[in-house]
Write an enzyme that holds these catalytic residues in place. Structure first.
Site, short mmCIF file in Angstrom:
data_model
loop_
_atom_site.label_atom_id
_atom_site.label_comp_id
_atom_site.label_asym_id
_atom_site.label_seq_id
_atom_site.Cartn_x
_atom_site.Cartn_y
_atom_site.Cartn_z
N ASP A 510 34.95 55.28 73.59
CA ASP A 510 35.86 54.16 73.83
C ASP A 510 36.16 54.10 75.32
OD1 ASP A 510 38.02 52.31 72.19
OD2 ASP A 510 38.77 52.99 74.13
N ASP A 527 32.82 41.89 80.94
CA ASP A 527 31.42 41.90 80.48
C ASP A 527 30.56 42.75 81.40
OD1 ASP A 527 32.12 40.31 78.39
OD2 ASP A 527 31.33 38.44 79.25
N GLU A 553 35.16 47.40 72.85
CA GLU A 553 34.81 48.42 73.84
C GLU A 553 34.45 49.74 73.16
OE1 GLU A 553 39.36 48.57 73.52
OE2 GLU A 553 37.77 47.10 73.34
#
Length: 633
Positions: A510, A527, A553
């Site tokens: 993460d 992005d 994410e």
């Protein structure tokens, strides 16, 4: 002086001369007339058959593409989930097909309520995805007809002018629509239809190329509405239903409808026609009348011309000293003219064959090539002069060691033996270099016995194979990062967990404080971070390791052939590599990130979801223990 006997009199000789010249002229002229008439009929039937072939090929491609996109995995994936993430790949698939087929004005998916959900327009040579002006089409006949189809069925709509928001589009955009009903995609979801608007003007233009300059195309629908050849009446039936050939000539139209092929004369011009409809497989199709009109020429033109020629020849033969020589000379000249016309028409046929868009070869009864067009030369890499006289099966269906591409008999030779038409959507042939070319192929025979011939029509399907690869990739990967999606990850883990002797390890990752990146720098910067993060991790993985994006994410690395300690060491290397990433924003700011990682190894007997839950628990402890660290679950 004694009277001359009647047989020797000048009158008798003149009568004999008249009779002899008359018999010669009638005999020769009748043969010429029969040849002219026969040749004219051959040309007319060739023109009609060629136009039918062009129409069949045009519609076949339209139907095939509608069925192809209706069965595409990305469209079905979208219909199962109805999520924005699944919509984008489906829209892209429609857009890709539009760019590959510039002859399609529109490609749409319409749901069971008649509402457009996906739409791509082709305007001014560009493909445009429409998202803001989607319309309700439930009142259109072709939509009602399409929704009434059984799942998996396909139909063709009649030719008609395109309507947008209830009005006929100006300038006119005549369309021929292929409608494919989707098969069932979910237990509780009834799918809609895929509709492709083929540009009817392009089909009409192709049909015109099959006709000589002295003839014009006529094209009418089953109700007698003019599609082409009616002048000001073309397409007017869409505006004024009574503006049809059937309304202006009702009795003649009834006669035309009752005959599959025929000829009639109207206003001093000769019309030849045939009824055509596409009946491949289970596809339902309306009938169209395809024909030609000889400009300013009645149907008796050949007879009147030959009568006039016979009278002229009789006058010339009677007035000259050597009438038989003159008759022979003119008959020979006429014969050369017929041969020249026939050669010119054969050359015209060859030109049309070269422009047909399909590779065409003619083979004799033994399967030897007699001629081929330029498209066939392009597809197979052979020149006509090199392949002429060669056995097609031995040249293009066998490897150098004699092994055949076909498990059974050669389809071309079998068609020549049986006289039956052969068609295949997935055929293979060898080109001149020995490489395999993927094609569609049809073999149509004519003639009998040793005089039997066959026309082999081939068409490249390489673009369809590439399209299928693209659609498969869109259905299994994340378009932003190139990582596998969650569905593909679960499928791979299902396979791996069945072999407990080589258990997989999971690294659940993460990006720390990723929401802060989006809030501070914007989603474009977010992005870029996701792409840089994914690229860095994939550089550290081995061939065979799996990298997937499971959330915004959140990512998962699945590996085998590593112990838990080795997997933890890999996770530590990834953590340090991510800490070194620097992403630059449009404003020049540098973004640095860290990652928290949870590690878990598969334990015998547990499910994939349980393995993911343990890795997620380890990730949770890493995040709540201060982030930028690795924890083992």
């Amino acid at each position: 002086m004694s009277k001359l006997s009647w047989p020797h009199s000048l009158v008798f000789k003149a009568l004999v001369l008249v009779v002899v010249i008359g018999l010669i002229v009638v005999f020769t002229q009748h043969r010429l007339y029969e040849k002219d008439r026969e040749l004219g009929q051959v040309v007319i039937q060739r023109n009609l058959a060629l136009m039918q072939l062009m129409a069949e090929n045009h519609v076949e491609e339209l139907v095939r593409d509608a069925e192809f996109i209706a069965n595409s995995p990305v469209l079905k994936n979208y219909l199962r989930s109805m999520s924005p993430y699944a919509l984008a790949p489906a829209q892209e698939a429609f857009w890709v097909l539009s760019t590959l087929r510039p002859q399609y004005d529109q490609i749409r998916y319409i749901d069971r309520f008649g509402i457009e959900q996906i739409r791509v327009n082709r305007r001014n040579g560009q493909s445009e995805l429409v998202t803001d002006d989607l319309q309700v089409k439930s009142d259109r006949d072709y939509v009602r007809k399409g929704l009434a189809l059984k799942p998996g069925e396909t139909a063709l709509s009649p030719f008609e002018l395109n309507r947008e928001n209830g009005r006929i589009e100006v300038p006119y955009r005549p369309a021929l629509r292929a409608i494919a009903r989707l098969g069932e995609v979910g237990e509780y979801y009834t799918p809609g239809i895929v509709v492709i608007n083929g540009n009817a003007d392009q089909l009409i233009h192709r049909l015109v190329t099959a006709l000589p300059a002295t003839s014009e195309l006529i094209l009418l629908n089953e109700q007698g509405g003019w599609l082409a050849g009616g002048g000001d009446q073309d397409w007017q039936f869409s505006i004024t239903p009574s503006a049809t050939f059937a309304s202006s000539h009702p009795s003649l139209w009834e006669s035309i409808k009752s005959s599959q092929t025929g000829q009639f004369e109207l206003a001093g011009e000769c019309y030849n026609y045939t009824w055509h409809s596409y009946r491949e497989g289970e596809v339902s199709s309306p009938r169209w009348l395809i024909g030609q009109r000889r400009v300013d020429a009645p149907c008796t033109t050949e007879l009147l011309d030959n009568v006039q020629q016979g009278g002229l020849r009789f006058a010339i033969a009677f007035g000259l000293s050597f009438p038989l020589l003159l008759l022979w000379h003119r008959a020979s000249a006429r014969k050369r003219e017929l041969v020249s016309n026939l050669e010119a028409r054969n050359e015209e046929l060859r030109l049309i064959a070269n422009e047909s868009g399909h590779g065409l070869l003619r083979v004799d009864a033994q399967g030897c090539v007699e001629w081929m067009n330029r498209e066939a030369e392009r597809l197979l890499g052979w020149k006509e002069a090199d392949l002429e006289g060669q056995n097609l099966h031995e040249t293009c269906h066998q490897f150098e060691d004699g092994e055949s591409l076909h498990k059974g008999p050669c389809p071309t030779l079998e068609a020549l033996q049986t006289g039956q038409t052969y068609r295949s959507e997935h055929e293979r042939m060898l080109d001149r270099s020995g490489s395999i070319v993927h094609l569609t192929m049809s073999v149509s025979t004519y003639g009998e016995g040793g005089e039997r011939r066959a026309i082999v029509a081939i068409s490249d399907i390489g673009s369809h194979i590439e399209m299928e690869k693209t659609l498969t990739e869109l259905a299994t990967t994340d378009s932003l990062t190139g990582a596998l999606n969650r569905r593909s990850l679960l499928q791979q883990l299902d396979v791996w967990t069945t072999n407990a002797t080589n258990p997989p390890c999971l690294l659940m990752l993460d990006i720390d404080h990723f929401k802060r990146v989006n809030d501070t720098y914007g989603h474009n910067a977010g992005d870029r971070v996701l792409k840089a993060f994914s690229s860095q991790i994939m550089e550290l993985l081995r061939k065979g390791d799996v990298f997937a994006r499971t959330g915004g994410e959140e990512f998962v690395v699945a590996i085998r052939n590593l112990s838990l300690a080795d997997a933890s060491a890999l996770a530590e290397r990834i953590r340090m590599a991510v800490a070194g990433i620097e992403c630059q924003t449009d404003n020049g700011d540098i973004i640095r990130i860290t990652t928290s990682i949870g590690v878990a190894i598969y334990q015998e007997g547990e499910s994939v979801e349980q393995l993911l839950a343990r890795a997620d628990g380890a990730l949770y402890r890493a995040k709540h223990g201060g982030r930028d660290q690795v924890r083992v679950g």
